[in-house]
Design a protein around this motif. Sequence first.
Motif, PDB file in Angstrom:
ATOM      1  N   LEU A   1       0.845  -1.181   0.000  1.00  0.00           N
ATOM      2  CA  LEU A   1       0.000   0.000   0.000  1.00  0.00           C
ATOM      3  C   LEU A   1       0.883   1.235   0.000  1.00  0.00           C
ATOM      4  CD1 LEU A   1      -2.415  -0.997   2.941  1.00  0.00           C
ATOM      5  CD2 LEU A   1      -2.936  -1.222   0.500  1.00  0.00           C
ATOM      6  N   THR A   2       0.362   2.324  -0.551  1.00  0.00           N
ATOM      7  CA  THR A   2       1.014   3.626  -0.453  1.00  0.00           C
ATOM      8  C   THR A   2      -0.031   4.658  -0.042  1.00  0.00           C
ATOM      9  OG1 THR A   2       0.665   3.977  -2.832  1.00  0.00           O
ATOM     10  CG2 THR A   2       2.814   3.121  -2.139  1.00  0.00           C
ATOM     11  N   PRO A   3       0.369   5.694   0.676  1.00  0.00           N
ATOM     12  CA  PRO A   3      -0.618   6.655   1.204  1.00  0.00           C
ATOM     13  C   PRO A   3      -1.469   7.324   0.141  1.00  0.00           C
ATOM     14  CG  PRO A   3       1.501   6.952   2.293  1.00  0.00           C
ATOM     15  CD  PRO A   3       1.727   5.994   1.165  1.00  0.00           C
ATOM     16  N   THR A   4      -0.897   7.638  -0.997  1.00  0.00           N
ATOM     17  CA  THR A   4      -1.626   8.392  -2.026  1.00  0.00           C
ATOM     18  C   THR A   4      -1.755   7.614  -3.327  1.00  0.00           C
ATOM     19  OG1 THR A   4       0.434   9.481  -2.711  1.00  0.00           O
ATOM     20  CG2 THR A   4      -0.914  10.604  -1.065  1.00  0.00           C
ATOM     21  N   GLY A   5      -1.456   6.321  -3.290  1.00  0.00           N
ATOM     22  CA  GLY A   5      -1.520   5.513  -4.499  1.00  0.00           C
ATOM     23  C   GLY A   5      -2.904   4.938  -4.741  1.00  0.00           C
ATOM     24  N   THR A   6      -2.965   3.973  -5.640  1.00  0.00           N
ATOM     25  CA  THR A   6      -4.243   3.335  -5.982  1.00  0.00           C
ATOM     26  C   THR A   6      -4.868   2.658  -4.775  1.00  0.00           C
ATOM     27  OG1 THR A   6      -3.430   2.946  -8.221  1.00  0.00           O
ATOM     28  CG2 THR A   6      -5.357   1.692  -7.520  1.00  0.00           C
ATOM     29  N   HIS A   7      -4.033   2.005  -3.970  1.00  0.00           N
ATOM     30  CA  HIS A   7      -4.510   1.336  -2.756  1.00  0.00           C
ATOM     31  C   HIS A   7      -3.827   1.961  -1.534  1.00  0.00           C
ATOM     32  CE1 HIS A   7      -6.400  -1.518  -5.374  1.00  0.00           C
ATOM     33  NE2 HIS A   7      -5.244  -1.971  -5.839  1.00  0.00           N
TER      34      HIS A   7
ATOM     35  N   ASN B   1       5.770   8.991   0.081  1.00  0.00           N
ATOM     36  CA  ASN B   1       6.512   8.035  -0.750  1.00  0.00           C
ATOM     37  C   ASN B   1       6.950   6.798   0.038  1.00  0.00           C
ATOM     38  OD1 ASN B   1       8.421   9.271   0.842  1.00  0.00           O
ATOM     39  ND2 ASN B   1       9.750   9.946  -0.845  1.00  0.00           N
ATOM     40  N   THR B   2       6.242   6.498   1.133  1.00  0.00           N
ATOM     41  CA  THR B   2       6.517   5.322   1.962  1.00  0.00           C
ATOM     42  C   THR B   2       5.585   4.178   1.542  1.00  0.00           C
ATOM     43  OG1 THR B   2       7.133   6.764   3.792  1.00  0.00           O
ATOM     44  CG2 THR B   2       6.680   4.459   4.325  1.00  0.00           C
ATOM     45  N   THR B   3       6.058   2.948   1.677  1.00  0.00           N
ATOM     46  CA  THR B   3       5.280   1.765   1.315  1.00  0.00           C
ATOM     47  C   THR B   3       5.001   0.905   2.545  1.00  0.00           C
ATOM     48  OG1 THR B   3       6.286   1.704  -0.891  1.00  0.00           O
ATOM     49  CG2 THR B   3       5.207  -0.303  -0.132  1.00  0.00           C
TER      50      THR B   3
END
Length: 354
Positions: A32-38, A89-91
């Motif tokens: 997951l990423t904070p501002t990504g698709t999930h 940009n953290t995963t």
Amino acid sequence: MVISIFFFLLVSTLHTPSAQQTNSNISLGSSLTPTGTHSSWLSRSGLYAFGFYKEADGYAVGIFLAGFPEKTMVWTALRDNPQRVVPSNTTLLLSSDGRLLLRPTQGQDMYIANLDQPASSASMLDSGNFVLYNSDQQIIWQSFEHPTNTLLPGQRLSNGAELVSSASETDHSKGIFRLAMQGDGNLVQYADDNPRTTSMAYWASGTNGVGNNVTLNLDDGGYLYLLNSSSVLINLTTGGYPKKGMMYLMRIDVDGIFRLYAHSSDQKGNWSVLWESSTDKCDPKGLCGLNGFCTMMDREPLCRCIPGFDFVDPGKWSLGCERYFTAPSCKDKEANVMMPLPSTWEDHSYKVLS
């Protein structure tokens, strides 16, 4: 059945597929990423989510009620880690070697769960419990066994465990108040800086000495009680609240009082307080810190400093007060007067100086 289907459809409409992932079975390599698709992993019904939420100038990881218009946090990861609020940009990753971790673009990985063996999959359950499984599908770690400030129905606070308040309504790191299920069977509330003695507790269940297998339990009908093996020791709430169409949780709040909350499952209205450990918000010792004292103003607590002192931080009462005068000025007899201070009497000294 009709009600259940309607609730499922209603909850589902509150999520956008671009921001959430509805599959409750989380395989190795999922991220997951904070501002990504999930940005979070949902439970099957879509009610609970494990993943990123906005905090301060970045993002933190926790479990929250995603099916509600406002995110209600029920569990927070890495509360002791000062680096837990991370940039976009953290995963968040269930790694190929079976570890649940936060991976920044720069810096070291932060492990969310301490595991004795690698996980093979994970799941966000509809109970609000996030679990990790081994290759035999046995649970090897679960958030229910590592509570932060909240108990959910079906969850228990076991012997030696404790709930810790959040630092503030917007900062979910550890605050100063604790609800501890002690080894002697007593459920007790303390402030962090106070020694864990009976005299320094500001609330207790009075069940000390009954054994070391006592647990605090909450069921799906809002029944909060202490259980000793198979017998109920004490009922904190009478229960009897409706199970259908309602949700319950118990939380130790920022002000140091723990409360039982209820909310309708149809999302209407707000959380309502059904029970609280104290109705006097000045009861929690340590609320106003050293050289401060608490008074009630329009049913709300107000911290004040003793004369000659100012707050260390007016926004954080628990830091207490510091003096603004100098020691030589105390010799000025005309400037020193005796005055009464209400609401400042304690049974014991805050601190004894040698």
